[in-house]
Design a protein around this motif. Structure first.
Motif, short mmCIF file in Angstrom:
data_model
loop_
_atom_site.label_atom_id
_atom_site.label_comp_id
_atom_site.label_asym_id
_atom_site.label_seq_id
_atom_site.Cartn_x
_atom_site.Cartn_y
_atom_site.Cartn_z
N MET A 1 10.26 17.40 -5.05
CA MET A 1 10.37 16.77 -3.95
C MET A 1 9.39 15.78 -3.91
O MET A 1 8.25 16.14 -4.38
CB MET A 1 10.22 17.57 -2.69
N VAL A 2 9.49 14.50 -3.49
CA VAL A 2 8.38 13.37 -3.57
C VAL A 2 8.52 13.00 -1.90
O VAL A 2 9.42 12.62 -1.38
CB VAL A 2 8.61 12.28 -4.58
N HIS A 3 7.21 12.90 -1.42
CA HIS A 3 7.00 12.28 -0.14
C HIS A 3 6.15 11.02 -0.46
O HIS A 3 5.09 11.12 -1.22
CB HIS A 3 6.37 13.09 0.77
N GLU A 4 6.55 9.69 0.06
CA GLU A 4 6.14 8.39 -0.39
C GLU A 4 6.10 7.82 1.11
O GLU A 4 6.95 7.82 1.71
CB GLU A 4 7.12 7.82 -1.14
N ILE A 5 4.94 7.27 1.22
CA ILE A 5 4.83 6.37 2.47
C ILE A 5 4.23 4.97 1.81
O ILE A 5 3.37 4.82 1.19
CB ILE A 5 3.72 6.85 3.45
N SER A 6 5.02 4.02 2.60
CA SER A 6 4.55 2.52 1.97
C SER A 6 4.58 1.60 3.20
O SER A 6 5.11 1.81 4.11
CB SER A 6 5.33 2.02 0.83
N ASP B 1 8.70 5.71 5.21
CA ASP B 1 8.25 7.23 5.07
C ASP B 1 9.36 7.89 4.85
O ASP B 1 10.36 8.24 5.45
CB ASP B 1 7.93 7.57 6.66
N GLU B 2 9.50 8.28 3.43
CA GLU B 2 10.70 8.66 2.61
C GLU B 2 10.50 10.18 1.84
O GLU B 2 9.19 10.44 1.39
CB GLU B 2 11.17 7.80 1.50
N TRP B 3 11.26 10.99 1.92
CA TRP B 3 11.19 12.15 1.13
C TRP B 3 12.42 11.78 0.08
O TRP B 3 13.63 11.57 0.38
CB TRP B 3 11.65 13.38 1.88
N ILE C 1 0.89 -1.25 -0.12
CA ILE C 1 0.19 -0.24 -0.08
C ILE C 1 1.05 1.06 -0.10
O ILE C 1 1.70 1.21 0.89
CB ILE C 1 -1.06 0.01 1.14
N LYS C 2 0.64 2.01 -0.94
CA LYS C 2 1.59 3.28 -0.99
C LYS C 2 1.02 4.37 -1.54
O LYS C 2 -0.03 4.42 -2.38
CB LYS C 2 2.46 2.77 -2.38
N ALA C 3 1.25 5.53 -0.85
CA ALA C 3 0.91 6.98 -1.21
C ALA C 3 2.13 7.97 -1.61
O ALA C 3 3.05 7.75 -0.91
CB ALA C 3 0.12 7.44 0.07
N ARG C 4 1.61 8.46 -2.50
CA ARG C 4 3.07 9.55 -3.01
C ARG C 4 2.29 10.76 -3.29
O ARG C 4 1.55 10.78 -4.03
CB ARG C 4 3.47 8.66 -4.07
N THR C 5 3.05 11.82 -2.91
CA THR C 5 2.65 13.41 -3.10
C THR C 5 3.83 13.99 -3.76
O THR C 5 5.05 13.80 -3.13
CB THR C 5 2.23 13.88 -2.03
N GLU C 6 3.69 14.47 -4.83
CA GLU C 6 4.84 15.22 -5.62
C GLU C 6 4.47 16.62 -5.68
O GLU C 6 3.54 17.00 -5.65
CB GLU C 6 5.08 14.68 -7.00
N SER C 7 5.66 17.40 -5.58
CA SER C 7 5.72 18.88 -5.80
C SER C 7 6.34 19.33 -6.96
O SER C 7 7.60 18.69 -7.21
CB SER C 7 6.19 19.25 -4.66
N HIS C 8 5.85 19.92 -7.75
CA HIS C 8 6.59 20.66 -9.02
C HIS C 8 6.82 22.02 -8.92
O HIS C 8 6.36 22.83 -9.65
CB HIS C 8 5.59 20.43 -10.27
N SER C 9 6.95 22.28 -7.75
CA SER C 9 7.16 23.79 -7.45
C SER C 9 8.46 24.35 -7.18
O SER C 9 9.25 23.53 -6.47
CB SER C 9 6.10 24.30 -6.38
N ASP C 10 8.83 25.59 -7.30
CA ASP C 10 9.97 26.18 -6.83
C ASP C 10 10.26 25.91 -5.48
O ASP C 10 11.43 26.24 -5.09
CB ASP C 10 10.37 27.59 -7.71
N VAL C 11 9.16 26.15 -4.86
CA VAL C 11 9.28 26.19 -3.29
C VAL C 11 9.09 24.88 -2.63
O VAL C 11 8.70 24.85 -1.47
CB VAL C 11 8.17 27.51 -2.48
N ALA C 12 9.17 23.64 -3.45
CA ALA C 12 9.11 22.65 -2.99
C ALA C 12 9.64 22.20 -1.63
O ALA C 12 9.51 21.44 -0.73
CB ALA C 12 9.19 21.42 -3.94
N ASN C 13 10.87 23.02 -1.33
CA ASN C 13 11.89 22.46 -0.26
C ASN C 13 11.64 23.36 0.90
O ASN C 13 12.18 23.26 1.88
CB ASN C 13 13.28 22.64 -0.64
N SER C 14 10.54 24.52 0.94
CA SER C 14 10.11 25.31 1.82
C SER C 14 9.43 24.51 2.94
O SER C 14 8.82 23.30 2.68
CB SER C 14 9.24 26.53 1.56
N LYS C 15 9.55 24.90 4.17
CA LYS C 15 8.92 24.29 5.33
C LYS C 15 7.39 24.26 4.92
O LYS C 15 6.85 23.01 5.17
CB LYS C 15 9.24 24.84 6.55
N PRO C 16 6.59 25.46 4.76
CA PRO C 16 5.23 25.22 4.45
C PRO C 16 4.88 24.38 3.44
O PRO C 16 3.82 23.60 3.49
CB PRO C 16 4.62 26.58 4.27
#
Length: 80
Positions: free
Chosen positions: A68-73, A59-61, A9-24
């Motif tokens: 950045m991709v956040h993935e949990i499996s 739980d990986e970045w 079971i896997k969930a993955r969220t990707e960010s395609h933004s220049d601010v992907a590494n920002s804390k928010p």
């Protein structure tokens, strides 16, 4: 689910933004990924008529070319 069946079971969220590494941005990705993952695990458990063992939680970045991709499996497998 067959006795030897194992499902990841896997969930993955990707960010395609220049601010992907920002804390928010990372916090928003984390929240979305965790919600998606929780929904998938609950759905699987409700639909499965067996005692299930959950193992190998990850739980990986990951930084990719797209951002950045956040993935949990987790692996789900019937108990014998």
């Amino acid at each position: 689910m067959p006795e030897t069946a194992k499902k990841v079971i896997k969930a993955r969220t990707e960010s395609h933004s220049d601010v992907a590494n920002s804390k928010p941005a990372k916090e928003l990705q984390r929240v979305h990924t965790e919600r998606q993952f929780g929904d998938q695990v609950l759905y699987f458990l409700r639909e499965t008529d067996a005692t299930i063992q959950l193992r190998n939680f990850k739980d990986e970045w990951v930084e990719t070319d797209e951002g950045m991709v956040h993935e949990i499996s987790i692996e789900a497998q019937p108990l014998e």
